[in-house]
Scaffold this active site. Structure first.
Site, PDB file in Angstrom:
ATOM      1  N   GLN A  72       7.160   6.075  -5.635  1.00 47.47           N
ATOM      2  CA  GLN A  72       7.063   5.449  -4.588  1.00 47.47           C
ATOM      3  C   GLN A  72       8.152   4.721  -4.548  1.00 47.47           C
ATOM      4  O   GLN A  72       9.204   5.057  -5.354  1.00 47.47           O
ATOM      5  CB  GLN A  72       5.808   4.395  -5.863  1.00 47.47           C
ATOM      6  N   THR A 111       7.073   4.062 -12.282  1.00 46.00           N
ATOM      7  CA  THR A 111       6.685   4.864 -12.938  1.00 46.00           C
ATOM      8  C   THR A 111       5.501   5.302 -12.383  1.00 46.00           C
ATOM      9  O   THR A 111       4.596   5.809 -12.730  1.00 46.00           O
ATOM     10  CB  THR A 111       5.744   4.697 -14.483  1.00 46.00           C
ATOM     11  N   HIS A 112       5.560   5.065 -11.012  1.00 44.33           N
ATOM     12  CA  HIS A 112       4.221   5.267 -10.102  1.00 44.33           C
ATOM     13  C   HIS A 112       4.416   6.958  -9.468  1.00 44.33           C
ATOM     14  O   HIS A 112       4.792   6.916  -8.585  1.00 44.33           O
ATOM     15  CB  HIS A 112       4.485   4.062  -8.855  1.00 44.33           C
ATOM     16  N   LEU A 113       4.300   8.115 -10.204  1.00 47.59           N
ATOM     17  CA  LEU A 113       4.411   9.067  -9.750  1.00 47.59           C
ATOM     18  C   LEU A 113       3.124   9.766  -9.581  1.00 47.59           C
ATOM     19  O   LEU A 113       2.124   8.913  -9.982  1.00 47.59           O
ATOM     20  CB  LEU A 113       5.030   9.813 -10.239  1.00 47.59           C
TER      21      LEU A 113
END
Lengths: 595, 230
Positions: free
Chosen positions: A350, A522-524
């Site tokens: 992101q 941490t938006h993988l």
């Protein structure tokens, strides 16, 4: 499976991972009368133990010693910017912070709880319809999800009711009902709870965004604005804006978590068994590799166990799901040279930058007050809500003030305005001024998928079980940088409408590689994506492996490309969507759900 | 505490703050004096020359000044020494498996060292550099010279045997910030001085009645996890 693995009694369903996806799937499968074993590699966790006030209100332990996060010493990833580099281990927590333990990152997330923009679900089709095929940049693997908003809507609604989500609708059943997001699609019902109050910085941002001609709305927040009982019968307390969401278990029982909203019911269900400290090594397949027979894992004592099951559900964090598929030989690994194969394909992140506005020194912004999912956003430059034609990039970015509670060690690291030294008296003055009188605005943008950005197994480094680490090949691309820079200019428009003393706009810079040392998000996503073409997706539109029909893979790994929104709401809806189709079709007729 | 009782407090709070502000301007050395009246802390990890370095460096990174207490009054060296006894000090949670190779800076930390290792090697390097260049260890140098050395370490322009100076500096700076602003339960932020300086209420963690008091100064002082009040 090695010869000395202990073979356990078979169950109907084995679930890998005890976070949101795993807990939702376990609830649904036990409701369907199936026996479920959930394997979570981290420790057992509960709000009562891990969120107890005041011991849990400890910034050092929560945000700097990563008490509730993944233990990288046992298992991490390697990272490089391009396939010519040697990928190196991600040795210390920095750019992203995966969770571990029962509840997963769902125990210590912030709580921003979005649906998805309908256009994002069919972005490839939409871009071609609006701008033509040539508009898609060379090397961008733009794809559709293979599912529509209308199909997912009941499951978004269900997830919001389970989570106790606070927000204000714009349109319900086609009728305009409130001051919500004018760009949001119609809903079948209101949010279960009214929106949280605006903190001061969000209030300032709302006014300025309106003045700039944009359409601000309250962020949908899985932080309960009032006392709430969810459909499973569990109770949430009202959020008191304590400022300890991200990195913490919510001591008020107001932030939705698997631990509060689902697991209390599951734990007492006779068909459900939770095994924590159980690390899954591999999904076992039958001789021809078309059917899973169960999973092999190391139990809390380090004993290797084989858990036979009729259905295997991978519900670990995005990149762990991809790694388990690669380690187990489920689906064809992605080959970037030929742009063929599917496992590891379309790895996305992101695209977030944060800008800062300083107000008059007489105004206290009280940044320690906050709710993780609270704040005010506008979507005028998200998804396909604006004309990309003259701009020449794909993707967009919501813009928001999401004051989740700024705490002092974090503030010390942020420091003062640009040019301020990082220590000494000038740093002190700048930090105090910034902490007391500033506000932060995020451009929380989408990241598109590219042919040369992918996941595979590292040839060199291994985890403590001797299995290869996952390797990330990732960098920012010009399309996404141009998008970010355009949207940050719009933040500049908003800042002009504030009574600002100083503005620092932060844009992504061309040629500046992805930096693993700085926290970003941490938006993988992606890596084992859903779709309608087995040539470009590892999973069909029901999140079922195309190759091994009794394996379902639930998580942000299914996103073919990034969106501007936080992923948890979409992951929860996809879990309920997949569970629904397992319940109504697969259980009676096991086999491929799409052909 | 309800809104009713809060109403009486802002003016009193501002009055007290005013006093504190006046006092702080005139009595900067008092921060050091109050530290001196406490029984001295005996470090368990750092030896005497290392401890001298740590005290001197902390005093420069967060100096006592008109803005509030410095790192010494906040017992930041004690915090760092205590952290070295924790799993964190021993590298818990860091992936320290080989092989080790250096890559582009943006790919992050690639050394085999724990925080304890970084302090041992970094302080040795700083003192060796100070002695070679200026004839005395870091702690015996004038503050301006110490600042120059710290800046050089920050910019990575000092060369140590095993640890790049910038890696050591970042470790030190991060721990100094943590010691100044974490809950006193960890050994720093003495008297909640770090929090008071910033205007952070600590473990109160309940702002139901202040969330829509737009722009207003929060009236209640800091509280720690153990119940200590500023």
């Amino acid at each position: 499976m090695s010869g000395d693995a202990r073979r356990l009694s078979p169950v109907d369903v084995v679930i890998v991972g005890g976070g949101w996806a795993g807990s939702i799937m376990a609830k649904e499968m036990t409701e369907a009368g199936r026996s479920v074993v959930m394997l979570e590699r981290g420790p057992d966790r509960s709000t009562a133990a891990d969120g107890a006030y005041p011991a849990s209100i400890d910034e050092l332990e929560g945000n700097f010693r990563y008490r509730l996060f993944q233990d990288l010493s046992k298992n991490t990833v390697t990272i490089r910017n391009n396939s010519q580099q040697t990928a190196l281990p991600y040795r210390r927590m920095a750019a992203f912070l995966p969770g571990e333990g029962v509840g997963g990152a769902g125990l210590h997330w912030s709580g921003v709880h979005f649906r998805i923009a309908p256009d994002d679900l069919r972005l490839r089709s939409r871009v071609i319809e609006k701008y033509g095929r040539a508009f898609i940049p060379e090397g961008m693997n733009l794809q559709d999800y293979g599912v529509t908003y209308e199909e997912l809507e009941p499951f978004f609604d269900k997830a919001e009711k389970v989570f106790g989500t606070s927000g204000e609708a714009y349109r319900v059943n086609g009728q305009v009902v409130g001051r919500g997001n004018v760009f949001a699609p119609s809903r079948s019902d209101h949010f279960p709870l009214p929106a949280l109050k605006d903190v001061y910085t969000a209030h300032i941002f709302r006014k300025a965004a309106e003045e700039a001609g944009f359409h601000p709305y309250s962020l949908p927040a899985a932080n309960a604005s009032q006392q709430y009982v969810n459909p499973y019968g569990v109770q949430m307390g009202p959020c008191n804006f304590c400022g300890y969401c991200s990195g913490y278990a919510c001591y008020m029982y107001s932030k939705a978590s698997p631990n509060v909203n689902i697991l209390p019911v599951l734990r007492r269900h006779p068909l459900f068994e939770l095994r924590s400290s159980s690390h899954v090594l591999k999904v076992e397949l039958d001789a021809d590799g078309r059917r899973a027979t169960g999973v092999t894992y190391l139990d809390a004592d380090g004993q290797e166990c084989m858990q036979p099951a009729e259905i295997v559900i991978l519900a670990a964090f995005q990149f762990h799901n991809v790694r388990l598929m690669l380690l187990s030989g489920i689906g064809r690994p992605y080959d970037p040279a030929r742009n063929e194969g599917v496992v590891g394909r379309n790895f996305v992140y992101q695209n977030v930058t944060t800008s800062t506005v300083w107000l008059d020194r007489g105004v206290e912004t009280n940044q320690f007050i906050g709710a993780g999912g609270g704040g005010v956003a506008f979507d005028d430059f998200n998804s396909e809500n604006f004309d990309h034609g003259p701009l020449g990039f794909v993707g967009g970015s919501p813009v928001w003030v999401n004051q989740a509670g700024v705490k002092p060690i974090g503030a010390a690291h942020v420091g003062g305005p640009p040019g301020t030294p990082r220590w000494g008296s000038a740093w002190k003055a700048g930090t105090i001024d910034t902490y007391r009188h500033s506000l932060r605005i995020d451009a929380h943008g989408a990241n598109m998928a590219y042919r040369d950005v992918y996941l595979d197994l590292d040839p060199t480094w291994k985890d403590t079980c001797g299995q290869p680490l996952l390797r990330m090949t990732f960098d920012w691309k010009d399309n996404d940088i141009r998008m970010n820079r355009y949207v940050v200019d719009r933040i500049g428009d908003v800042a002009k409408a504030m009574d600002a003393r100083q503005v620092h706009l932060v844009r992504r810079e061309f040629g500046s590689p992805f930096d693993t040392r700085q926290y970003q998000t941490t938006h993988l996503g992606g890596g084992a994506v859903m779709g309608e073409d087995p040539g470009t997706s590892a999973l069909n539109r029901y999140l079922q492996s195309w190759d091994v029909h009794n394996v379902f893979v639930i998580g942000a790994n299914a996103f073919p490309q990034g969106t501007g929104y936080n992923p948890t709401g979409m992951v929860a809806a996809l879990a309920y969507w997949a569970a629904h189709h397992i319940r109504v079709t697969y259980l009676a007729h096991p086999g491929p759900l799409a052909g | 505490m309800g809104i009713g009782s809060l109403r009486l407090m802002p003016s009193r709070r501002r009055f007290m703050q005013g006093l504190a502000g006046v006092a702080a301007c005139g009595t900067v050395p008092a921060f050091g004096a109050s530290a001196a009246t406490r029984p001295p802390y005996a470090p368990r990890f750092f030896n005497a020359p290392q401890w001298d370095f740590l005290i001197a460096a902390c005093a420069r990174l967060i100096p006592a000044d008109i803005h509030g207490p410095g790192a010494l009054a906040l017992d930041v060296p004690r915090f760092i020494d205590m952290q070295m006894q924790t799993p964190y000090g021993h590298g818990a949670g860091w992936y320290l498996a080989g092989p080790f190779m250096q890559g582009a800076d943006n790919l992050g930390y690639q050394l085999p060292y724990t925080p304890r290792d970084l302090y041992q090697r970094g302080i040795t390097g700083m003192n060796a550099h100070a002695t070679t260049r200026h004839g005395r260890p870091f702690a015996a140098l004038a503050p301006a010279v110490q600042d120059d050395l710290l800046r050089a370490a920050e910019q990575g322009s000092l060369v140590f045997d095993e640890v790049p100076s910038a890696v050591f500096f970042e470790q030190l700076l991060a721990n100094v910030m943590e010691g100044a602003f974490s809950d006193p339960i960890h050994g720093g932020n003495t008297g909640l001085g770090g929090w008071t300086m910033l205007g952070f209420p600590g473990a109160r963690a309940d702002f139901m009645d202040w969330v829509d008091r737009y722009g207003a100064h929060y009236p209640l002082g800091s509280v720690s996890i153990s119940g200590e009040r500023a």
